[in-house]
Design a protein around this motif. Structure first.
Motif, mmCIF file in Angstrom:
data_model
loop_
_atom_site.group_PDB
_atom_site.id
_atom_site.type_symbol
_atom_site.label_atom_id
_atom_site.label_comp_id
_atom_site.label_asym_id
_atom_site.label_seq_id
_atom_site.Cartn_x
_atom_site.Cartn_y
_atom_site.Cartn_z
ATOM 1 N N ARG A 194 -0.323 -20.409 2.121
ATOM 2 C CA ARG A 194 -1.329 -19.849 3.041
ATOM 3 C C ARG A 194 -1.112 -18.376 3.346
ATOM 4 O O ARG A 194 -1.419 -17.903 4.437
ATOM 5 C CB ARG A 194 -1.385 -20.639 4.339
ATOM 6 C CG ARG A 194 -1.837 -22.051 4.141
ATOM 7 C CD ARG A 194 -2.006 -22.759 5.436
ATOM 8 N NE ARG A 194 -2.349 -24.156 5.150
ATOM 9 C CZ ARG A 194 -2.796 -24.978 6.041
ATOM 10 N NH1 ARG A 194 -2.971 -24.599 7.274
ATOM 11 N NH2 ARG A 194 -3.079 -26.206 5.703
ATOM 12 N N GLY A 195 -0.549 -17.647 2.407
ATOM 13 C CA GLY A 195 -0.401 -16.206 2.579
ATOM 14 C C GLY A 195 0.808 -15.761 3.363
ATOM 15 O O GLY A 195 0.939 -14.591 3.683
ATOM 16 N N VAL A 196 1.727 -16.671 3.654
ATOM 17 C CA VAL A 196 2.947 -16.267 4.341
ATOM 18 C C VAL A 196 3.779 -15.381 3.418
ATOM 19 O O VAL A 196 4.286 -14.332 3.820
ATOM 20 C CB VAL A 196 3.761 -17.496 4.804
ATOM 21 C CG1 VAL A 196 5.097 -17.079 5.390
ATOM 22 C CG2 VAL A 196 2.951 -18.304 5.808
ATOM 23 N N ASN A 197 3.917 -15.793 2.167
ATOM 24 C CA ASN A 197 4.658 -15.027 1.165
ATOM 25 C C ASN A 197 3.807 -14.898 -0.088
ATOM 26 O O ASN A 197 3.184 -15.868 -0.515
ATOM 27 C CB ASN A 197 5.961 -15.748 0.792
ATOM 28 C CG ASN A 197 6.884 -15.895 1.974
ATOM 29 O OD1 ASN A 197 7.394 -14.910 2.483
ATOM 30 N ND2 ASN A 197 7.079 -17.128 2.427
ATOM 31 N N TYR A 198 3.811 -13.704 -0.656
ATOM 32 C CA TYR A 198 3.121 -13.471 -1.925
ATOM 33 C C TYR A 198 4.139 -13.206 -3.013
ATOM 34 O O TYR A 198 5.280 -12.812 -2.728
ATOM 35 C CB TYR A 198 2.138 -12.295 -1.803
ATOM 36 C CG TYR A 198 0.862 -12.689 -1.101
ATOM 37 C CD1 TYR A 198 -0.205 -13.197 -1.816
ATOM 38 C CD2 TYR A 198 0.751 -12.593 0.272
ATOM 39 C CE1 TYR A 198 -1.371 -13.597 -1.176
ATOM 40 C CE2 TYR A 198 -0.409 -12.984 0.926
ATOM 41 C CZ TYR A 198 -1.466 -13.483 0.188
ATOM 42 O OH TYR A 198 -2.605 -13.879 0.824
ATOM 43 N N SER A 199 3.731 -13.419 -4.261
ATOM 44 C CA SER A 199 4.639 -13.203 -5.382
ATOM 45 C C SER A 199 5.162 -11.776 -5.379
ATOM 46 O O SER A 199 4.460 -10.837 -5.000
ATOM 47 C CB SER A 199 3.921 -13.510 -6.705
ATOM 48 O OG SER A 199 2.744 -12.733 -6.838
ATOM 49 N N SER A 200 6.406 -11.626 -5.797
ATOM 50 C CA SER A 200 7.010 -10.290 -5.853
ATOM 51 C C SER A 200 6.543 -9.523 -7.082
ATOM 52 O O SER A 200 6.647 -8.307 -7.134
ATOM 53 C CB SER A 200 8.535 -10.388 -5.836
ATOM 54 O OG SER A 200 8.977 -11.174 -6.931
#
Length: 108
Positions: free
Chosen positions: A81-87
């Motif tokens: 849910r957008g807490v973390n995005y791919s690096s």
């Protein structure tokens, strides 16, 4: 989870392009999304997030959004849910929208 390549890697500013996101470690969860945003990744306010569809652990599908300006953006993915995005993200070029002014020949 990382977005490595996009096919196609370009689309119109009006959005609507079906984009195949290829990468690794994609999870089959309901909270998948693609974020189209600035290359530096710092200005989240200029980002547009769209739902993603799971195809396999190496491929997702998303539809490019309408974007406020033409140019290059970075596509990253999330499964929480957008807490973390791919690096790691992939480059997508948003082109100005086109308008057909005339067709020739008119008959034939």
């Amino acid at each position: 989870m990382n977005a490595v390549t996009l096919s196609p890697n370009h689309g119109p500013q009006t959005g609507g392009t079906l984009v195949h996101v290829r990468g690794n470690n994609f999870a089959n969860v309901t909270d998948l999304a693609c974020r189209f945003g600035p290359l530096d990744g710092t200005n989240a306010g200029a980002s547009v997030v769209v739902p993603a569809e799971y195809v396999s652990d190496t491929e997702l599908l998303c539809v490019s959004p309408e974007y406020p300006v033409a140019g290059d953006v970075l596509v990253t993915v999330t499964s929480d849910r957008g807490v973390n995005y791919s690096s790691v993200g992939a480059l997508f070029t948003i082109g100005p929208s086109s308008t057909v002014l005339a067709l020739e020949p008119r008959m034939g």
